[in-house]
Design a protein around this motif. Structure first.
Motif, short mmCIF file in Angstrom:
data_model
loop_
_atom_site.label_atom_id
_atom_site.label_comp_id
_atom_site.label_asym_id
_atom_site.label_seq_id
_atom_site.Cartn_x
_atom_site.Cartn_y
_atom_site.Cartn_z
N LEU A 121 -5.06 -65.20 -44.43
CA LEU A 121 -4.11 -65.07 -45.53
C LEU A 121 -3.72 -63.61 -45.77
O LEU A 121 -4.48 -62.70 -45.44
N PRO A 122 -2.53 -63.38 -46.34
CA PRO A 122 -2.11 -62.01 -46.64
C PRO A 122 -2.98 -61.37 -47.73
O PRO A 122 -3.61 -62.08 -48.52
N VAL A 139 -2.98 -73.21 -50.47
CA VAL A 139 -3.75 -72.63 -49.38
C VAL A 139 -5.23 -72.97 -49.50
O VAL A 139 -6.07 -72.40 -48.80
N ARG A 184 -15.03 -64.56 -44.99
CA ARG A 184 -13.79 -64.62 -44.21
C ARG A 184 -13.61 -65.89 -43.38
O ARG A 184 -12.51 -66.31 -43.14
N GLY A 200 -2.41 -59.88 -50.56
CA GLY A 200 -2.16 -60.25 -51.95
C GLY A 200 -2.83 -61.56 -52.31
O GLY A 200 -3.43 -61.70 -53.38
N THR A 201 -2.76 -62.52 -51.40
CA THR A 201 -3.39 -63.83 -51.63
C THR A 201 -4.91 -63.68 -51.63
O THR A 201 -5.59 -64.25 -52.48
N ARG A 233 -7.16 -73.46 -46.36
CA ARG A 233 -6.97 -72.48 -45.29
C ARG A 233 -8.15 -71.53 -45.22
O ARG A 233 -8.80 -71.23 -46.23
#
Lengths: 274, 347
Positions: free
Chosen positions: A171-172, A163, A113, A174-175, A166
């Motif tokens: 991130l959401p 991304v 994460r 789905g991503t 990132r």
């Protein structure tokens, strides 16, 4: 990367698909596992031919994820064997599985994460690259390094290019799911284990996912073992469906056969609907 | 994949750099050019300082760098790999005593003892890492704390007294500048420490950005997924422990010659906790943070003493609380946030 595999799949199409003569890629033979007094899996047997998409279905607690964890060697079954390309997986540790060409995604997202999308995907190449602490500390480039262009291409292909730098946690869902997929594909797997890839996705995302999984199978030449609750997705993309209930296999066949199997209908809807 | 694009473009909107044709290369939201410039200025200052300040300040600055090396090692273990240690004073002690004993009894030069100290500490760290594999977070912190508590007493034991000098410890000679360089021994040891520290920092930066480094961080973030990606967790955790201990050992070895003295009571658990404080104050998971941690450890107790002799401990505590409250991500976190704000505004 995917061309030679595409040919292999194409030739499969010409022959009667997944004939019994072919050596199975994965052979699960009589797997049983108990946790305390609870029988989580009870003699599960099935096999996957190269290039196949096999959907594993069953009500909650049927043992789908447990079976996944047996294949990826996070769990050790009490009985039975699992063969991958004829090699017994039982003596191996979890970290040795990906080197053979088996990678996976996780039901509730298991990403790194705090790391960037690119670093997450790069960890997926770990078993296919080589280095040690000393060579890395001295920034010595060995022979088995990552192909940066390939990783960039993979991220572009899965819509992650924008991304890439990132941090994953921002991130959401789905991503993040696509990051997991990219991470699993980065290690050039022969067998991809997808644990509920549609979980947490919107309707339109699920539709796209189905197309994406088929495309990945064709372009990367991977075989797919799919655990999924989303019946529409499983039935749309699977070549074979295996249904589990209370740790036992209750049906196996084409999506149409399994959908109409009385045992499966009973497992999902209860006995009064017989 | 239309939905992918909408998600991706949302993300792009949030990322200040994406989409601009003349985008500067950024790492962590800060232009690389800025980072290079800051590093260059820091090195110039570091080289100039020993010619501008008095000998005692040079000694203090050398001590800052020695602490920074140990904190860097602790950071690799705790910040990047997620393994806690309140026992790094032990590895500093092993490094210091290795150098002192080899110089005293084997007649080796300091420079000869340094790699030996590092190797011995690596081995100790690696071996300690094996049982540590079975301990999670706070339990590992306690186990390593036990190590730190035991160390000074083990060093005082009479069977070892011939080698360790017992309670009194050992005197160590400070090497003079070679080749007739116009430097006094304080200045010389400052530059030796600076060179070693820079080298170790470069190694650490390389490491954390490499395949091994990604594996180390992956284990910290999600051990189960790390295993599924083919990472041998036991091997990586124990090796990281060994490397962390080797850094501490090098710091110990340097401290022996800089202080010109090793004694058991220099390596109590207070030192171990001090390193932990330095780690948090500097910035967990940051290489440059180690330097700020070292500065804090050397200068803040002095400042506290100047504020009030009788209440130095309390003043130190208040400063520490303020630092943690005002800089929750450490000194480097604060600098990073400020630089990112500045970088965004200039665009």
């Amino acid at each position: 990367m995917a061309l030679q595999a595409q040919e292999a799949v194409a030739s499969d199409d010409a022959a009667p698909r997944f004939g019994a003569s072919q050596q199975p890629l994965l052979q699960v033979d009589g797997i049983a596992i108990r946790f305390g007094g609870i029988v989580a899996l009870d003699g599960i047997t099935f096999s996957l031919a190269p290039g196949e998409i096999l959907g594993l279905i069953g009500p909650n607690g049927a043992g789908k994820t447990t079976l996944f964890n047996c294949v990826s060697r996070l769990y050790t079954p009490n009985e039975g064997t699992i063969l991958f390309e004829g090699e017994n997986l039982m003596p191996l540790s979890a970290h040795q599985i990906s080197r053979l060409g088996i990678t996976r995604t996780f039901q509730n997202l298991a990403l790194f994460r705090t790391m960037s999308v690119r670093d997450n995907v790069l960890v997926g190449t770990h078993s296919k690259t080589g280095s040690n602490f000393l060579s890395d500390a001295l920034a010595f480039k060995g022979s088995r390094t990552v192909d940066d262009d390939e990783i960039t291409g993979l991220m572009e292909d899965l819509g992650l290019a924008d991304v890439a730098d990132r941090v994953v946690a921002d991130l959401p869902t789905g991503t993040q799911k696509r990051v997991e997929l990219a991470r699993a594909l980065a290690g050039h797997p022969k067998l991809l284990l997808l644990d509920e890839p549609a979980g947490g996705l919107t309707h339109s995302e699920v539709d796209e996912l189905g197309g994406l999984i088929r495309r990945i199978r064709d372009e990367h030449g991977v075989t797919v073992l799919l655990v999924e609750h989303h019946m529409g997705l499983v039935m749309a993309i699977s070549d074979t469906v295996v249904a589990l209930d209370f740790g036992r296999k209750i049906a196996e066949g084409t999506p149409a056969e399994v959908q109409n199997d009385p045992e499966v209908i009973r497992a999902y809807l209860g006995s009064s609907h017989k | 994949m239309t939905i992918d694009r909408t998600i991706a473009s949302d993300d792009a909107a949030n990322t200040p750099v994406a989409g601009s044709a003349t985008k500067a290369r950024m790492v962590g939201g800060i232009p690389v050019a800025w980072q290079r410039t800051a590093f260059f200025i820091a090195v110039v200052i570091a080289i100039a300082l020993p010619f501008l300040v008095k000998n005692f300040t040079i000694f203090q600055l050398t001590t800052v760098m020695i602490y920074a090396i140990a904190i860097l090692g602790l950071n690799l273990l705790t910040g990047y790999n997620g393994q806690f240690s309140l026992g790094h004073s032990t590895f500093i002690a092993i490094g210091a005593y290795t150098t002192a004993i080899l110089m005293e009894f084997a007649g080796l030069s300091f420079y000869g003892t340094l790699p030996i100290a590092a190797t011995i500490c690596f081995a100790f760290g690696f071996l300690f890492g094996l049982p540590a594999l079975r301990l999670e977070s706070i339990y590992l912190a306690l186990a390593t704390f036990a190590l730190a508590v035991a160390t000074p007493q083990v060093l005082k034991l009479s069977p070892f007294e011939h080698w360790t000098g017992g309670v009194q410890g050992l005197l160590v000679f400070k090497p003079e500048a070679p080749f007739g360089l116009p430097l006094n021994s304080d200045q010389w040891m400052y530059f030796v420490t600076l060179a070693i520290g820079l080298g170790l920092a470069v190694c650490a930066v390389n490491l954390v950005n490499s395949r091994s480094g990604r594996a180390i961080k992956a284990i910290r973030d999600n051990p189960i997924a790390a295993r599924a990606m083919g990472i041998n967790i036991s091997l990586y955790k124990t090796t990281t422990f060994g490397i962390s201990a080797a850094y501490a050992g090098i710091a110990g070895s340097l401290s022996a010659v800089v202080v010109q003295f090793v004694a058991p009571d220099s390596f109590t658990f207070v030192l171990a906790i001090g390193l932990f404080v330095g780690l948090v104050v500097g910035g967990v998971g940051s290489i440059t943070g180690a330097l700020f941690g070292g500065l804090f450890l050397v200068f803040v107790p002095n400042i506290a003493e100047e504020v009030s002799k009788g209440l130095a401990g309390a003043v130190y505590g208040v400063i520490l609380l303020l630092v943690i409250y005002l800089m929750p991500a450490g000194a480097v976190g604060l600098i990073r946030t400020a630089a990112m704000k500045l970088a965004t505004r200039r665009r």
